[in-house]
Scaffold this active site. Sequence first.
Site, PDB file in Angstrom:
ATOM      1  N   GLY A 162      28.606 -24.638  74.853  1.00  0.00           N
ATOM      2  CA  GLY A 162      29.879 -25.372  74.891  1.00  0.00           C
ATOM      3  C   GLY A 162      29.835 -26.624  74.039  1.00  0.00           C
ATOM      4  O   GLY A 162      30.271 -27.692  74.463  1.00  0.00           O
ATOM      5  N   SER A 190      27.114 -32.070  88.594  1.00  0.00           N
ATOM      6  CA  SER A 190      28.207 -33.031  88.801  1.00  0.00           C
ATOM      7  C   SER A 190      28.090 -33.624  90.193  1.00  0.00           C
ATOM      8  O   SER A 190      27.529 -33.001  91.111  1.00  0.00           O
ATOM      9  CB  SER A 190      29.553 -32.313  88.684  1.00  0.00           C
ATOM     10  OG  SER A 190      30.591 -33.139  89.145  1.00  0.00           O
ATOM     11  N   GLY A 243      34.181 -32.012  73.909  1.00  0.00           N
ATOM     12  CA  GLY A 243      33.746 -32.919  74.977  1.00  0.00           C
ATOM     13  C   GLY A 243      32.317 -33.409  74.881  1.00  0.00           C
ATOM     14  O   GLY A 243      31.840 -33.831  73.819  1.00  0.00           O
ATOM     15  N   GLY A 260      29.446 -31.831  75.107  1.00  0.00           N
ATOM     16  CA  GLY A 260      28.556 -31.031  74.256  1.00  0.00           C
ATOM     17  C   GLY A 260      28.677 -31.421  72.797  1.00  0.00           C
ATOM     18  O   GLY A 260      27.661 -31.566  72.088  1.00  0.00           O
ATOM     19  N   ASN A 273      31.361 -27.273  71.192  1.00  0.00           N
ATOM     20  CA  ASN A 273      32.478 -27.511  70.263  1.00  0.00           C
ATOM     21  C   ASN A 273      33.505 -28.506  70.823  1.00  0.00           C
ATOM     22  O   ASN A 273      34.531 -28.747  70.198  1.00  0.00           O
ATOM     23  CB  ASN A 273      33.175 -26.193  69.920  1.00  0.00           C
ATOM     24  CG  ASN A 273      33.797 -25.574  71.147  1.00  0.00           C
ATOM     25  OD1 ASN A 273      33.071 -25.090  71.999  1.00  0.00           O
ATOM     26  ND2 ASN A 273      35.109 -25.610  71.273  1.00  0.00           N
ATOM     27  N   TYR A 330      34.659 -25.218  92.171  1.00  0.00           N
ATOM     28  CA  TYR A 330      33.978 -25.898  91.059  1.00  0.00           C
ATOM     29  C   TYR A 330      32.717 -26.606  91.589  1.00  0.00           C
ATOM     30  O   TYR A 330      31.627 -26.485  90.997  1.00  0.00           O
ATOM     31  CB  TYR A 330      34.931 -26.911  90.406  1.00  0.00           C
ATOM     32  CG  TYR A 330      34.273 -27.810  89.376  1.00  0.00           C
ATOM     33  CD1 TYR A 330      33.885 -27.314  88.135  1.00  0.00           C
ATOM     34  CD2 TYR A 330      34.015 -29.160  89.652  1.00  0.00           C
ATOM     35  CE1 TYR A 330      33.273 -28.131  87.189  1.00  0.00           C
ATOM     36  CE2 TYR A 330      33.406 -29.981  88.708  1.00  0.00           C
ATOM     37  CZ  TYR A 330      33.039 -29.459  87.477  1.00  0.00           C
ATOM     38  OH  TYR A 330      32.422 -30.275  86.552  1.00  0.00           O
TER      39      TYR A 330
HETATM   40  N1  NAP Z   1      34.212 -34.211  82.140  1.00  0.00           N
HETATM   41  C1  NAP Z   1      33.737 -34.589  83.312  1.00  0.00           C
HETATM   42  O1  NAP Z   1      34.264 -35.545  83.930  1.00  0.00           O
HETATM   43  C2  NAP Z   1      32.560 -33.904  83.940  1.00  0.00           C
HETATM   44  C3  NAP Z   1      32.084 -34.384  85.170  1.00  0.00           C
HETATM   45  C4  NAP Z   1      30.991 -33.752  85.758  1.00  0.00           C
HETATM   46  C5  NAP Z   1      30.397 -32.674  85.134  1.00  0.00           C
HETATM   47  N2  NAP Z   1      30.893 -32.226  83.952  1.00  0.00           N
HETATM   48  C6  NAP Z   1      30.258 -31.050  83.329  1.00  0.00           C
HETATM   49  O2  NAP Z   1      29.977 -31.324  81.973  1.00  0.00           O
HETATM   50  C7  NAP Z   1      30.010 -30.110  81.220  1.00  0.00           C
HETATM   51  C8  NAP Z   1      30.810 -30.307  79.942  1.00  0.00           C
HETATM   52  O3  NAP Z   1      32.150 -30.574  80.290  1.00  0.00           O
HETATM   53  P1  NAP Z   1      33.170 -31.362  79.357  1.00  0.00           P
HETATM   54  O4  NAP Z   1      33.709 -32.453  80.181  1.00  0.00           O
HETATM   55  O5  NAP Z   1      32.579 -31.659  78.052  1.00  0.00           O
HETATM   56  O6  NAP Z   1      34.326 -30.232  79.248  1.00  0.00           O
HETATM   57  P2  NAP Z   1      35.114 -29.635  77.986  1.00  0.00           P
HETATM   58  O7  NAP Z   1      35.524 -30.699  77.040  1.00  0.00           O
HETATM   59  O8  NAP Z   1      36.192 -28.793  78.602  1.00  0.00           O
HETATM   60  O9  NAP Z   1      34.030 -28.715  77.272  1.00  0.00           O
HETATM   61  C9  NAP Z   1      33.561 -27.567  77.916  1.00  0.00           C
HETATM   62  C10 NAP Z   1      32.903 -26.640  76.926  1.00  0.00           C
HETATM   63  O10 NAP Z   1      32.532 -25.449  77.636  1.00  0.00           O
HETATM   64  C11 NAP Z   1      32.966 -24.331  76.875  1.00  0.00           C
HETATM   65  N3  NAP Z   1      33.234 -23.126  77.671  1.00  0.00           N
HETATM   66  C12 NAP Z   1      34.163 -22.933  78.620  1.00  0.00           C
HETATM   67  N4  NAP Z   1      34.133 -21.653  79.035  1.00  0.00           N
HETATM   68  C13 NAP Z   1      33.172 -21.024  78.311  1.00  0.00           C
HETATM   69  C14 NAP Z   1      32.688 -19.685  78.243  1.00  0.00           C
HETATM   70  N5  NAP Z   1      33.226 -18.696  78.976  1.00  0.00           N
HETATM   71  N6  NAP Z   1      31.675 -19.400  77.402  1.00  0.00           N
HETATM   72  C15 NAP Z   1      31.148 -20.358  76.608  1.00  0.00           C
HETATM   73  N7  NAP Z   1      31.586 -21.627  76.595  1.00  0.00           N
HETATM   74  C16 NAP Z   1      32.591 -21.956  77.440  1.00  0.00           C
HETATM   75  C17 NAP Z   1      34.263 -24.818  76.217  1.00  0.00           C
HETATM   76  O11 NAP Z   1      34.606 -23.950  75.146  1.00  0.00           O
HETATM   77  P3  NAP Z   1      36.128 -23.820  74.634  1.00  0.00           P
HETATM   78  O12 NAP Z   1      36.360 -25.019  73.772  1.00  0.00           O
HETATM   79  O13 NAP Z   1      36.132 -22.532  73.897  1.00  0.00           O
HETATM   80  O14 NAP Z   1      36.999 -23.838  75.855  1.00  0.00           O
HETATM   81  C18 NAP Z   1      33.833 -26.206  75.785  1.00  0.00           C
HETATM   82  O15 NAP Z   1      33.104 -26.142  74.599  1.00  0.00           O
HETATM   83  C19 NAP Z   1      30.579 -29.037  82.166  1.00  0.00           C
HETATM   84  O16 NAP Z   1      29.515 -28.257  82.660  1.00  0.00           O
HETATM   85  C20 NAP Z   1      31.188 -29.837  83.298  1.00  0.00           C
HETATM   86  O17 NAP Z   1      31.175 -29.139  84.534  1.00  0.00           O
HETATM   87  C21 NAP Z   1      31.946 -32.818  83.320  1.00  0.00           C
END
Ligand code: NAP
Length: 277
Positions: A9, A137, A13, A15, A11, A164
């Site tokens: 992931g 998380s 946020g 990542g 591409n 979640y």
């Molecule tokens: N943001 C927060 O506040 C927060 C808090 C606690 C934990 N987290 C954790 O941090 C991690 C990153 O989250 P983020 O906030 O950066 O979210 P994000 O911006 O939505 O990024 C999520 C990434 O996961 C990819 N993804 C989703 N479904 C997928 C699939 N079926 N196969 C492969 N890749 C997939 C997305 O790809 P697409 O672009 O193609 O959708 C995107 O690249 C997650 O595990 C989340 O649970 C985040």
Amino acid sequence: MAKTILITGANAGIGLQTAEDLIKEGHHVILACRNLEKAQQAKLQLESMGTGQIDLIQLDLNSLKQVNRASDEILKKYADLDVMINNAGLISTHLDSTEDGFEKHFGVNYLGHFLWTLKLLPLLKKSEQGRIIHLSSIAHWVGSIQPHKFKAENNTNYHTFKSYGSSKLQNLLFSNLLAQQLQGSNVTSNALHPGVVDSELYRQLPKLQYMFVSLVLIPPTKPAKLIKQMALDATWANKNGQYASVQTPAMTSPKAKDMQLAQKLYDLSYDLVKEYL
Ligand SMILES: NC(=O)c1ccc[n+]([C@@H]2O[C@H](COP(=O)([O-])OP(=O)(O)OC[C@H]3O[C@@H](n4cnc5c(N)ncnc54)[C@H](OP(=O)(O)O)[C@@H]3O)[C@@H](O)[C@H]2O)c1
């Protein structure tokens, strides 16, 4: 020395920001993404930012067959791997199913990464020091392990946040069990809560819920800094089975500390993916 780091992931946020920070320091980053078009754009953007090598691999965690295919591709292409960052994740506001019939959070956030990690562990073992980092998380506190709900069709009383949270508890229990299994080896396993981060994760939330979340959002640069430390710093070389946190104290729930529960989850998960191992 440049390290080889695999990020799921990557591409968007957290990542994407982590990839940027690593590429700026000249590391070799493999972006594992489901949407190749979005990933190509991310690659182009990253190429202008640093000297590190950037590779792309298509990975859709929604399908165990695809996870198996992508991990086989990695095994063929690379001789070793220094760091795996299991980052990809989603929040689904409605009950949804993966290609294999699993509830979406369980299947994508956890089980796909479970298979991915077990398949690629031999590559990490070939590194001088391998590190696995799991994006958990603070939401793991509301999670529970209910095997009858793993399959979407059996998932009655669906609740987005609990579902979640359960996947984030599963990420943490897996990290802790791996850490125990890897004790004394050259590979470590650690997890983190990245803070409440301004990313695409909350895109499906209703406006009112998003309004509350938006009050505490931090930029992805903050968790990316911690993830880079966990991936590369000497201070993390001997840490194993730890849980770090941005924004809030690093406290884990009683369920997350339960190693019998971790073993039970591991055994059940192994059974679900064993045809690919
Ligand atoms: N943001 C927060 O506040 C927060 C808090 C606690 C934990 N987290 C954790 O941090 C991690 C990153 O989250 P983020 O906030 O950066 O979210 P994000 O911006 O939505 O990024 C999520 C990434 O996961 C990819 N993804 C989703 N479904 C997928 C699939 N079926 N196969 C492969 N890749 C997939 C997305 O790809 P697409 O672009 O193609 O959708 C995107 O690249 C997650 O595990 C989340 O649970 C985040």
